[in-house]
Design an enzyme around this catalytic site. Structure first.
Site, PDB file in Angstrom:
ATOM      1  N   LYS A 297       0.970   4.776   6.807  1.00  0.00           N
ATOM      2  CA  LYS A 297       0.433   5.629   5.745  1.00  0.00           C
ATOM      3  C   LYS A 297       1.122   6.994   5.780  1.00  0.00           C
ATOM      4  O   LYS A 297       1.864   7.307   6.693  1.00  0.00           O
ATOM      5  CB  LYS A 297      -1.082   5.831   5.896  1.00  0.00           C
TER       6      LYS A 297
ATOM      7  N   SER B 113       0.800  -1.228   0.000  1.00  0.00           N
ATOM      8  CA  SER B 113       0.000   0.000   0.000  1.00  0.00           C
ATOM      9  C   SER B 113       0.827   1.269   0.000  1.00  0.00           C
ATOM     10  O   SER B 113       0.309   2.344  -0.305  1.00  0.00           O
ATOM     11  CB  SER B 113      -0.942   0.008   1.207  1.00  0.00           C
TER      12      SER B 113
END
Length: 223
Positions: free
Chosen positions: A92, A38
């Site tokens: 993230k 990701s």
């Protein structure tokens, strides 16, 4: 009781060392493995990243209780957080801080009405692999931080969202692999209290697709 005391006398050196190591990893610095793509191409599957747990808070060891607030996450920071919504530890990039108004149209971000700048990175070829064929790599200018984002060659339904205002005490985070990341578009805004550290470097990396051989070129690579 005598056996316990004897065990302590015989092994107190290693026991003290292990205790200090666990405290250090809990409150000062730790490493985090990355099992998903990701955050590609910034972080590859198999990277072990160094996590600075004192970047934002001095915490009580083995808890998420902040004893002293040192700083707040900034746009562009790569953060590690214990997501209650995802029931998992996630990595993230911070895109929106409290008060920001963030929107995305066809993978082009706007923050507070200003569209971010995108360019083709000069080193794009470095990131391609057999599974990247057809993907597009662009450099994204996020304040003073320039980083590379990866876009899928097909529509995924995640490339746009209407303007949202980041509430107080929360952050909007996205993965650099924009079309393949369960981030704020899925789990919502991230509470400040869930953020436990900032990632800044790859300690070492293993190639899961090649017998777990080390990727020496990624050792100590900056993020």
């Amino acid at each position: 009781m005598n056996k316990v005391l004897q065990l302590w006398r015989d092994n107190r050196g290693i026991l003290v060392f292990l205790s200090l190591m666990f405290v250090f990893r809990s409150a000062v610095a730790d490493w985090n493995d990355v099992p998903s793509g990701s955050m590609q191409p910034t972080i590859e599957i198999g990277d072990r990243i160094l996590v600075n747990k004192m970047a934002y808070d001095l915490r009580l060891p083995f808890t998420t209780v902040s004893l002293i607030k040192r700083a707040d996450p900034q746009r562009g920071d790569i953060v590690i957080f214990l997501s209650e919504a995802a029931d998992n530890r996630l990595v993230k990039r911070v895109i929106g801080v409290p008060g920001d108004v963030v929107a995305m149209q066809h993978n082009v971000l706007s923050i507070n009405g200003e569209q971010l700048v995108y360019n083709r990175p000069d080193t794009a070829a470095e990131f391609y692999s057999a599974t990247d064929e057809g993907s597009q790599l662009l450099s994204e200018q996020l304040g003073n931080i320039t980083h590379t984002v990866k876009l899928a060659p097909f529509a995924t339904g995640r490339d746009s969202f209407n303007a949202v205002k980041v509430p107080a005490g929360h952050y909007l985070v996205l993965g650099d692999n924009r079309d393949n990341s369960a981030d704020s578009r899925v789990i919502g805004f991230v509470p400040r209290k869930e953020i436990v550290g900032r990632a800044g470097k790859v300690l070492f990396s293993l190639d899961y697709d090649n017998y777990y051989l080390p990727r020496s070129e990624r050792f100590f690579a900056a993020l």
